[in-house]
Design an enzyme around this catalytic site. Structure first.
Site, mmCIF file in Angstrom:
data_model
loop_
_atom_site.group_PDB
_atom_site.id
_atom_site.type_symbol
_atom_site.label_atom_id
_atom_site.label_comp_id
_atom_site.label_asym_id
_atom_site.label_seq_id
_atom_site.Cartn_x
_atom_site.Cartn_y
_atom_site.Cartn_z
ATOM 1 N N ASP A 191 40.622 27.196 37.953
ATOM 2 C CA ASP A 191 40.698 28.538 37.385
ATOM 3 C C ASP A 191 39.734 28.649 36.197
ATOM 4 O O ASP A 191 39.365 27.639 35.598
ATOM 5 C CB ASP A 191 42.144 28.789 36.927
ATOM 6 N N GLU A 192 39.356 29.857 35.850
ATOM 7 C CA GLU A 192 38.469 30.101 34.708
ATOM 8 C C GLU A 192 37.209 29.240 34.789
ATOM 9 O O GLU A 192 36.790 28.640 33.805
ATOM 10 C CB GLU A 192 39.195 29.800 33.379
ATOM 11 N N GLN A 228 33.555 37.197 31.711
ATOM 12 C CA GLN A 228 34.585 36.775 30.764
ATOM 13 C C GLN A 228 34.321 35.380 30.214
ATOM 14 O O GLN A 228 35.237 34.705 29.731
ATOM 15 C CB GLN A 228 35.965 36.838 31.426
ATOM 16 N N LYS A 277 44.093 38.075 40.284
ATOM 17 C CA LYS A 277 43.657 36.699 40.445
ATOM 18 C C LYS A 277 44.829 35.729 40.577
ATOM 19 O O LYS A 277 44.852 34.881 41.475
ATOM 20 C CB LYS A 277 42.794 36.319 39.240
ATOM 21 N N THR A 278 45.797 35.889 39.688
ATOM 22 C CA THR A 278 46.916 34.953 39.694
ATOM 23 C C THR A 278 47.670 35.004 41.021
ATOM 24 O O THR A 278 48.069 33.974 41.564
ATOM 25 C CB THR A 278 47.878 35.280 38.546
ATOM 26 N N ARG A 297 42.183 43.991 28.551
ATOM 27 C CA ARG A 297 43.591 43.571 28.475
ATOM 28 C C ARG A 297 44.518 44.778 28.533
ATOM 29 O O ARG A 297 45.710 44.651 28.768
ATOM 30 C CB ARG A 297 43.897 42.817 27.165
#
Length: 725
Positions: free
Chosen positions: A213-214, A244, A32-33, A601
DNA sequence: CAATCCTGATTTTTT
DNA sequence: ATCAGGATTG
């Protein structure tokens, strides 16, 4: 285009879509980043000025990192901000139309509780059950849903009956003190943009390309802010993963992402489903777990990194046992696999769980750092000095006044402060102006009697503030901070407590250092901007050093991070999932998402741990394993033997790692520090010398001669918690 | 008004 | 078990 190298098809599509609304459903670890930074780079390459682009993230840390990546990639500075700093930025420029001064203060949780307490007292509410916290919750909820005091009606419960009047009063005070709480940064921004088209237009023209984002964690106010800002350009890219979403308790509305296509017709949807982070055992286990959620958009996240090792599940007898196991495993990975400590993490559900791990890691001398927890800026000494600076910046800020007026003791206590507050309000003056008139004995409609000591104290205080104001005009920020510490005589106060003096003084020194660094790094530094930035800084942003230390954090704080080695501990019913989620299906699903976030993670090794009994609320409780453990298919999991026995694997055991570990520590894991002849301390019997060590039926047993009572006793290591001296 | 003692809550997550 | 805030006392 150089950007597109090494991107998969979906990622390319996300990067190359320039105009119109686009939703990027980015599964965990799906790059994503990279997509976001490359997308910005692509916009710049197309000739879009960097000033037209605005990125919004969830934390300052994420914002800083993204900004840095974009800078590295393109040598351009793009504004990447959190929702709250964006609100602060807009309000700083335009809040005057709402009747606030542009030098408003920003109140943190602590400040708002104090203010609420004043409101509650004001309304003569004596019921002890009516705590600031309860009202804060309701007010926060209201603001997140864009409801002002005038929109709130009395509810049936006693709390809800009082709520509208408390809220109204609270908001009046905030305005009077030219202060904003956290939620105001969103609520007032939306109000401003919504009610003042000319202001809105200004910002719509400023930013033509928005990137959020998010997005799954946005609340109603944030949603509205986004909608208003992009109404003109229509160029909005949101990135998120419904699986998430873990902040619904804070007002985040998962529907914002689920309804994106409806809200922004014609939206392009891109799914990123290849995971580049985790081994497939881990990923598939996580997929299976999240599959238990009913309310969900199906997706198929996959990884081609190979199966990797199975997830390891360890059950300890107690929470100490659990901590011991984790510490030993981490020591093992560090020593044998040469994995740096900072690449390993212990995730827990609640902050209070960190305690046992701290004890254990301290004991084993494994360096660790707690991410989150109590922030630097929440420390008393820091808050005190910052409160002085806030008074310099805004003379209306009553909460900062009441915090500082009696530092050092000037004989002005709660009662006098209250009188001053009421007096200033009635005279229609700022706190400082009112006090000035008071000490000069000028005629006031509502004079307050002061003892000579109080008058002198108040005069001194005003002198300090005025002196600091002078310094802040002429000198650098650093000088102001240092002067605030000196003028207030703060070090003398700290010196009264020798125990904590070094610590606290160190923190103040760090504040000075931060002010110097900040001043150097900022284009147009000012006291106001400095205070604002500090108010918006969270604990997560202090990822200070590059030291090699194991990370401890809540799973919430782990969002967006990745580690080769991950431990999720406390996998027990009523702890994870938490007891407060027990009766709500939605809440349980959110807990499950939280577990999913924790698991995803992990890159290489994932450990899950639980304890059979745990000290909770004072007593030892028998715990049931978390339902999540049962929901993860057993084919992905290797069950490790529980309790103390794990420290004594039979030689026949296949697991090489354990055997190496035992050889390395030459005896019982966890008790390796104690050998024959050592002096030890026992809680009950005191100091003794180890005479003999043997393997008893209950595990490692020491024969110890205690000087107190001149007696030799057999002590079972597991039960005694011996300390080596 | 300030210091001390005592009680009772406290443990979910935080921009 | 610890800690914050309240009550009580000086």
């Amino acid at each position: 285009m150089y950007h597109l190298k090494g991107l998969n098809e979906a990622q390319q599509a996300a990067v190359e879509t320039v105009e119109g609304p686009i939703l990027v459903l980015a599964g965990a670890g799906s790059g994503k980043t990279r997509v976001v930074t490359y997308r910005i780079a692509n916009l710049l390459e197309l000739g879009i000025p960097s000033s037209k682009i605005l990125g919004v993230t969830f934390t300052n840390k994420a914002a800083g990192e993204m900004q840095e990546r974009v800078r590295t990639l393109t040598q351009s500075n793009v504004l990447i901000s959190t929702f709250h700093s964006l609100g602060a930025r807009i309000l700083r420029e335009s809040i005057h139309v709402l009747g606030y001064k542009s030098q408003f203060s920003i109140y943190d949780e602590d400040d708002t509780y104090k203010l609420l307490k004043a409101c509650i007292d004001d309304l003569a509410i004596t019921d002890k059950k009516m705590e600031p916290k309860a009202f804060k919750q309701l007010i926060s909820q209201a603001k997140n849903n864009l409801q002002g005091p005038e929109d709130c009606e009395k509810g049936p419960s006693p709390l809800e009956e009082l709520f509208p009047s408390v809220y109204a009063r609270y908001q009046t005070y905030l305005q009077e003190y030219h202060a904003l709480d956290f939620d105001d940064l969103l609520y007032l921004t939306v109000k401003l943009l919504r009610d003042h088209p000319e202001v809105l237009e200004n910002y719509q023209n400023r930013w033509a390309f928005l990137l959020i984002d998010e997005y799954q964690d946005t609340n109603q106010a944030q949603y509205e802010m986004v909608r208003l800002l992009v109404a003109r350009s229509g160029n909005i890219c949101v990135v998120g993963d419904p699986d998430q979403s873990i902040y619904s308790w804070r007002g985040a509305n998962i529907k914002n992402i689920l309804n994106f296509e409806m809200d922004f017709p014609g939206a392009k949807v891109v799914r990123l489903e290849q995971n580049y982070r985790s081994r497939s055992n881990i990923l598939e286990a996580a997929n299976a777990l999240i599959g238990f959620n009913f309310n969900r958009y199906e997706k198929n996240l996959w990884s081609d990194l190979g199966p990797g090792e199975k997830i390891k599940h360890f059950t300890g007898d107690t929470e100490q046992d659990e901590a011991r196991f984790v510490a030993d495993r981490i020591a093992y990975y560090h020593d044998k696999h040469k994995i740096p400590l900072k690449e390993m993490v212990v995730f827990y559900r609640t902050n209070s769980q960190s305690r046992v791990f701290e004890d254990r890691f301290l004991f084993k001398r494994i360096p660790y750092v707690i991410i989150g927890g109590i922030s630097f800026y929440q420390r008393r000494e820091i808050k005190d000095i910052l409160a002085f600076l806030k008074m310099v910046h805004s003379s209306s800020d009553f909460i900062s006044f009441s915090r500082t007026i009696n530092i050092p003791k000037r004989g002005i206590g709660e009662a006098s402060i209250e009188k001053i507050r009421i007096g200033a309000t009635q005279e229609g003056l700022s706190i400082i102006d009112f006090c000035e008139k008071l000490v000069r004995g000028e005629s006031l409609m509502f004079p307050i009697k002061l003892t000579p000591k109080q008058r002198q104290g108040l005069t001194e205080y005003l002198n300090i503030i005025n002196e600091l104001k002078r310094i802040s005009k002429d000198c650098s920020l650093k000088e102001v901070v240092i002067s605030a510490i000196e003028q207030s005589g703060y070090l003398k106060i700290l010196a009264e407590d020798r125990e904590t003096f070094d610590d606290r003084k160190g923190n103040l020194d760090e504040l000075i250092t931060k002010s110097i660094e900040w001043e150097l790094a900022t284009e147009s530094p000012s006291l106001g901007a400095f205070l604002e930035e500090l108010s918006l800084k969270s604990t997560l942003d202090e990822t200070s050093s590059e030291q090699d230390r194991v990370n401890f954090m809540t799973i919430h704080n782990g969002k967006g991070l990745e580690f080769p080695v991950v431990f999720i501990v406390g996998m027990e019913e009523d702890l994870f999932p938490h007891a407060n989620s027990r009766d709500s299906k939605e809440a349980i699903e959110e807990e499950r998402r939280l577990c999913y976030v924790g698991m995803t993670r992990a890159k290489e090794y994932l450990y899950l741990a639980d304890a059979r009994t745990r000290y909770l609320w004072g007593t030892s409780r028998t715990q049931r394993p978390s339902r999540f453990l049962k929901e993860i298919p057993s084919k992905y999991v290797e069950k490790l033997r529980s309790g103390i026995s794990a420290a004594y694997p039979r030689r026949s055991r296949q697991n090489e790692e354990f055997i190496e570990e035992i050889d390395q520590t030459k005896g019982a894991v966890g008790f390796d520090e104690i050998v024959l002849g050592d002096a030890v301390f026992h809680n009950e019997f005191g100091v003794g010398i180890v005479q003999e060590m043997s393997q008893g039926s209950l595990g490692l047993t020491y024969k110890i001669h205690f000087s107190k009572g001149n007696d030799t006793k057999s002590i079972v290591a597991k039960y005694a918690n011996l300390k080596k001296l």
